[in-house]
Design a protein around this motif. Structure first.
Motif, mmCIF file in Angstrom:
data_model
loop_
_atom_site.group_PDB
_atom_site.id
_atom_site.type_symbol
_atom_site.label_atom_id
_atom_site.label_comp_id
_atom_site.label_asym_id
_atom_site.label_seq_id
_atom_site.Cartn_x
_atom_site.Cartn_y
_atom_site.Cartn_z
ATOM 1 N N SER A 125 0.407 7.291 -1.963
ATOM 2 C CA SER A 125 0.337 8.343 -1.200
ATOM 3 C C SER A 125 0.416 8.976 -3.243
ATOM 4 C CB SER A 125 1.472 8.507 -1.300
ATOM 5 O OG SER A 125 1.716 7.452 0.755
ATOM 6 N N VAL A 126 1.612 8.053 -3.919
ATOM 7 C CA VAL A 126 1.775 8.541 -5.083
ATOM 8 C C VAL A 126 0.763 8.400 -6.054
ATOM 9 C CG1 VAL A 126 3.466 7.768 -7.480
ATOM 10 C CG2 VAL A 126 4.306 7.915 -4.910
ATOM 11 N N VAL A 127 -0.268 7.518 -6.378
ATOM 12 C CA VAL A 127 -0.773 7.821 -7.308
ATOM 13 C C VAL A 127 -2.052 8.594 -7.445
ATOM 14 C CG1 VAL A 127 -2.418 6.536 -8.466
ATOM 15 C CG2 VAL A 127 -0.564 5.125 -7.949
ATOM 16 N N ASN A 128 -2.108 8.532 -5.919
ATOM 17 C CA ASN A 128 -3.520 9.990 -4.945
ATOM 18 C C ASN A 128 -2.922 10.895 -5.204
ATOM 19 O OD1 ASN A 128 -5.302 7.370 -4.480
ATOM 20 N ND2 ASN A 128 -4.846 7.058 -2.840
ATOM 21 N N SER A 129 -2.214 11.853 -5.271
ATOM 22 C CA SER A 129 -1.577 12.846 -4.667
ATOM 23 C C SER A 129 -1.375 13.468 -6.559
ATOM 24 C CB SER A 129 -0.611 12.868 -3.895
ATOM 25 O OG SER A 129 0.886 12.324 -4.412
ATOM 26 N N GLY A 130 -1.289 12.259 -7.780
ATOM 27 C CA GLY A 130 -0.936 13.008 -8.644
ATOM 28 C C GLY A 130 -1.235 12.036 -10.273
ATOM 29 N N SER A 131 -1.745 11.284 -10.126
ATOM 30 C CA SER A 131 -3.110 11.042 -11.175
ATOM 31 C C SER A 131 -3.904 11.843 -11.871
ATOM 32 C CB SER A 131 -3.558 9.964 -10.378
ATOM 33 O OG SER A 131 -3.923 8.947 -12.220
ATOM 34 N N THR A 132 -4.585 12.407 -12.848
ATOM 35 C CA THR A 132 -5.253 13.108 -13.010
ATOM 36 C C THR A 132 -7.009 12.352 -13.353
ATOM 37 O OG1 THR A 132 -4.230 15.056 -14.455
ATOM 38 C CG2 THR A 132 -6.479 14.647 -15.059
ATOM 39 N N TYR A 133 -6.333 10.808 -13.331
ATOM 40 C CA TYR A 133 -7.446 10.156 -13.825
ATOM 41 C C TYR A 133 -8.376 8.890 -13.154
ATOM 42 C CZ TYR A 133 -5.696 12.069 -18.001
ATOM 43 O OH TYR A 133 -5.106 12.826 -18.947
ATOM 44 N N VAL A 134 -7.042 8.716 -12.103
ATOM 45 C CA VAL A 134 -7.740 7.364 -11.088
ATOM 46 C C VAL A 134 -7.490 7.970 -9.902
ATOM 47 C CG1 VAL A 134 -7.595 5.444 -12.777
ATOM 48 C CG2 VAL A 134 -5.602 6.570 -11.462
ATOM 49 N N ARG A 135 -7.936 6.752 -9.354
ATOM 50 C CA ARG A 135 -6.995 6.532 -7.601
ATOM 51 C C ARG A 135 -7.623 5.219 -7.091
ATOM 52 N NH1 ARG A 135 -6.945 10.388 -9.272
ATOM 53 N NH2 ARG A 135 -8.100 13.349 -8.036
ATOM 54 N N VAL A 136 -6.555 4.960 -6.423
ATOM 55 C CA VAL A 136 -6.076 3.785 -5.355
ATOM 56 C C VAL A 136 -6.113 3.641 -4.493
ATOM 57 C CG1 VAL A 136 -3.599 4.023 -5.505
ATOM 58 C CG2 VAL A 136 -4.706 1.844 -6.556
ATOM 59 N N SER A 137 -6.831 2.122 -3.817
ATOM 60 C CA SER A 137 -6.815 2.222 -2.173
ATOM 61 C C SER A 137 -5.990 0.880 -2.550
ATOM 62 C CB SER A 137 -8.130 1.987 -1.744
ATOM 63 O OG SER A 137 -8.920 1.233 -1.920
#
Length: 233
Positions: free
Chosen positions: A174-186
């Protein structure tokens, strides 16, 4: 309507529904071309060259002049434009992080936020959090290769006290995928090793019956017949 009383030429004006063509703004341009990163085949409205850099990256060489064209557009007084990235055959860089189990398994899968070779310059580090619950929380940092030789990588983003628990406000996806410009995580939900944020025990058996599974976070309990209550770990 004209009254025709004698031979001759008569002119009658008939009202027309046709309206003059209204002037349309011509200050909004559209640019198509290759960019370092960004969405492919999607028109994105840009209001400054800084916006372009955030979405699409820096100047490219080899006759790829999209960034140069957008830069000159704003440098010459342009107010807004649409940019469409063209990148046929581009692939998305990815990397998988293993857990710390004795028999390590895939834990987190990171992908670049958009296709392109730029994703190969991105690095991530995962470390235990400094918080009191450091055994269940971790910090994530995102870096990029430094274009200057012999210089350390550039730190782009930092996320503190992330959790693997989907019910936690700091759940990593939730945190990374909504806030990162560079990466996505699962998160690899098929991981059978201990999942941080869940019950730390193995399966609990009482009187031959399973009370709590290894990764189960809720159970119901009835004390002195006062009704069942749900306990969320």
């Amino acid at each position: 309507m004209a009254t025709l009383t004698a031979p001759g030429v008569y002119v009658e004006e008939i009202p027309s529904g046709v309206r003059p063509i209204q002037a349309a703004g011509t200050s909004t341009a559209a640019f198509f071309g290759e960019a370092e990163r960004g969405p492919i085949g999607e028109a994105v409205k840009i209001f400054s060259f800084t916006d372009f850099q955030v979405q699409y990256g820096e100047f490219l060489d080899g006759g790829r002049f999209l960034a140069h064209a957008v830069y000159q557009f704003f440098n010459n007084g342009g107010a807004a434009c649409y940019v469409v990235r063209v990148a046929p055959g581009a692939q998305t860089a990815s990397v998988t992080v293993l857990d710390r189990g004795t028999a390590a398994q895939d834990s987190l899968a990171f992908t670049a936020s958009s296709p392109g070779a730029w994703g190969n310059t991105i690095m991530v580090t995962v470390a235990a959090a400094a918080a009191s619950d450091s055994s269940n929380q971790f910090n994530l940092r995102v870096y990029q290769d430094n274009p200057k030789p012999d210089e350390p990588p550039l730190e782009l983003e930092t996320y503190a006290d992330l959790s693997m628990n989907p019910g936690d406000p700091n759940y990593v996806e939730s945190v990374v995928n909504s806030g990162s410009t560079y990466v996505r995580v699962s998160v690899n939900t098929a991981n059978s090793n201990q999942l941080n944020g869940f019950s730390e025990s193995a399966e609990i058996i009482v009187d031959g019956n399973p009370l709590l599974g290894a990764n189960q976070r809720q159970f119901r309990i009835n004390i002195n017949g006062d009704g069942y209550r749900t306990v969320d770990l």
